[in-house]
Design a protein around this motif. Structure first.
Motif, short mmCIF file in Angstrom:
data_model
loop_
_atom_site.label_atom_id
_atom_site.label_comp_id
_atom_site.label_asym_id
_atom_site.label_seq_id
_atom_site.Cartn_x
_atom_site.Cartn_y
_atom_site.Cartn_z
N PHE A 19 13.45 4.36 -10.32
CA PHE A 19 12.67 4.85 -9.45
C PHE A 19 11.70 5.82 -9.54
N GLU A 20 10.89 6.44 -8.89
CA GLU A 20 9.75 7.39 -9.01
C GLU A 20 8.63 6.84 -9.75
N SER A 21 7.39 6.59 -8.91
CA SER A 21 6.28 5.80 -9.55
C SER A 21 5.82 6.57 -10.83
N GLY A 22 5.81 7.85 -10.88
CA GLY A 22 5.34 8.57 -11.92
C GLY A 22 6.09 8.05 -13.36
N ALA A 82 -1.01 13.20 -9.19
CA ALA A 82 -1.13 12.15 -7.96
C ALA A 82 -0.30 12.32 -6.89
N GLU A 83 0.92 13.09 -7.40
CA GLU A 83 1.84 13.08 -6.07
C GLU A 83 1.61 14.40 -5.25
N THR A 84 0.81 15.23 -5.93
CA THR A 84 0.40 16.45 -5.20
C THR A 84 -0.69 15.97 -4.11
N PRO A 131 9.46 -5.20 3.79
CA PRO A 131 8.93 -4.58 4.98
C PRO A 131 8.79 -3.01 4.83
N PHE A 132 7.67 -2.22 5.29
CA PHE A 132 7.91 -0.85 5.35
C PHE A 132 8.63 -0.41 6.74
N ASP A 133 9.92 -0.31 6.37
CA ASP A 133 10.80 -0.34 7.81
C ASP A 133 12.26 -0.03 7.33
N THR A 134 12.61 1.03 7.82
CA THR A 134 13.97 1.61 7.44
C THR A 134 15.15 0.39 7.48
N ARG A 135 14.98 -0.44 8.45
CA ARG A 135 15.86 -1.62 8.54
C ARG A 135 16.22 -2.49 7.13
N ALA A 136 14.92 -2.75 6.71
CA ALA A 136 14.80 -3.47 5.35
C ALA A 136 15.20 -2.64 4.25
N LEU A 137 15.02 -1.08 4.26
CA LEU A 137 15.02 -0.34 3.14
C LEU A 137 16.33 0.22 2.94
N ARG A 138 17.09 0.42 4.14
CA ARG A 138 18.33 1.09 4.03
C ARG A 138 19.64 0.15 3.97
N THR A 139 19.34 -1.28 3.70
CA THR A 139 20.43 -1.98 3.62
C THR A 139 21.33 -1.68 2.42
N LEU A 141 17.69 6.26 -2.24
CA LEU A 141 17.16 6.77 -0.91
C LEU A 141 16.67 5.65 -0.31
N GLY A 142 16.55 4.56 -0.68
CA GLY A 142 16.04 3.38 0.10
C GLY A 142 14.48 3.29 0.08
N ARG A 143 13.92 3.92 -0.94
CA ARG A 143 12.29 4.07 -1.10
C ARG A 143 11.77 3.17 -2.15
N VAL A 144 10.53 2.90 -2.27
CA VAL A 144 9.84 2.23 -3.28
C VAL A 144 8.85 3.21 -3.80
N PRO A 145 8.36 3.01 -5.25
CA PRO A 145 8.98 1.69 -5.78
C PRO A 145 10.27 1.98 -6.51
N CYS A 146 10.70 0.57 -6.79
CA CYS A 146 11.91 0.76 -7.97
C CYS A 146 11.70 -0.49 -8.95
N GLU A 180 0.91 -1.48 -0.04
CA GLU A 180 -0.06 0.24 0.13
C GLU A 180 0.83 1.22 -0.19
N ALA A 181 2.26 1.04 -0.23
CA ALA A 181 2.94 2.29 -0.71
C ALA A 181 2.86 2.73 -2.11
N ARG A 182 3.57 3.77 -2.59
CA ARG A 182 3.43 4.58 -3.77
C ARG A 182 3.76 3.36 -4.74
N SER A 183 4.46 2.28 -4.39
CA SER A 183 4.55 1.41 -5.30
C SER A 183 3.52 0.36 -5.81
N MET A 184 2.46 0.83 -5.11
CA MET A 184 1.17 0.17 -5.48
C MET A 184 0.73 0.51 -6.73
N ARG A 185 0.96 1.79 -7.05
CA ARG A 185 0.85 2.33 -8.37
C ARG A 185 1.35 1.55 -9.72
N SER A 186 2.52 1.05 -9.27
CA SER A 186 3.50 0.45 -10.27
C SER A 186 2.91 -0.92 -10.34
#
Ligand SMILES: N[C@@H](CCC(=O)N[C@@H](CS)C(=O)NCC(=O)O)C(=O)O
Length: 214
Positions: free
Chosen positions: A64-67, A101-103, A33-41, A50-55, A10-16
């Motif tokens: 990266f960037e859902s748009g 959509a991002e606004t 997981p929506f958790d920096t420990r997993a996203l910043r490895t 930046l360790g974000r989703v989607p990619c 259910e993060a922005r990556s749901m768009r993709s």
């Protein structure tokens, strides 16, 4: 070519994810997981700086960037369908909604931060919560007005920008009741009934940050 999507429920990556299903493409889904420990490895930071989703990885292409992913998937795999090519009369409107959509979503994301990410009550800001809620409502109102004479954002019908904005409404409804916007509410009902949307939702209890929200 093999497509891989890095996703959090259910993060922005749901768009993709939703768009990949709409396009009927085959892909590998990596749910994180929506958790920096997993996203910043170091491994994931090598994929998204930046360790974000989607990619999205598609053969030798990494994005990266859902748009951008929406535009890339439409232009690469569905030029005449859910996208609008550069010479199409609806191209400018399509681009506008893709970015709008991002606004909407930035206000939803700020409220996720206020209510979910920040766990210490003393660190939360009632002022930020109030401002972001109001700005979220205003941004949804614009969609409501647009839907006065149409069922989808473009007069010609459903397109990838409904996926982009539809996700933002999915996020926004966790913080503001869509019932206050009758046309948006009906639009969200139409979008969320689509099989590709349904397939993109996590199973209950799968660990979405929106779990337990409306
Ligand atoms: N504008 C970017 C936003 C990406 C973004 O911030 N994603 C969030 C999830 S909705 C994220 O990965 N957050 C994790 C974090 O910041 O640690 C996009 O549309 O892809």
């Amino acid at each position: 070519m093999a497509i891989t999507l890095y996703h959090c429920h259910e993060a922005r990556s749901m768009r993709s994810l939703w768009l990949l299903h709409e396009l009927g493409l085959e892909f590998e889904l990596v749910v994180m997981p929506f958790d920096t420990r997993a996203l910043r490895t170091p491994e994931y930071l090598a994929i998204h700086p930046l360790g974000r989703v989607p990619c999205l990885i598609d053969g030798g292409t990494k994005l990266f960037e859902s748009g951008a992913i929406t535009q890339y998937l439409c232009e690469t795999y569905d030029p005449a369908g859910l996208g609008r090519s550069a010479d199409h009369p609806e191209r400018a409107e399509w681009l506008q909604w893709l970015h709008y959509a991002e606004t909407i979503a930035v206000h939803g994301a700020s409220l996720v931060q206020q209510f979910i990410v920040i766990q210490d009550d003393a660190q939360r800001s009632p002022l930020v919560q109030k401002l972001e809620s109001k700005r979220l409502e205003k941004s949804i109102e614009v969609v409501d007005t647009t839907l006065r004479d149409r069922e989808y954002l473009l007069a010609s019908g459903f397109s990838a920008v409904d996926v982009a904005v539809g996700y933002s409404l999915h996020l926004g409804r966790a913080w503001t009741a869509l019932e206050a916007f009758p046309r948006v509410n009906a639009y969200y009902q139409r979008l969320s009934a689509r099989p590709a949307f349904q397939t993109s939702l996590p199973d209950r209890g799968a660990g979405s940050p929106l779990e337990g929200r409306p």
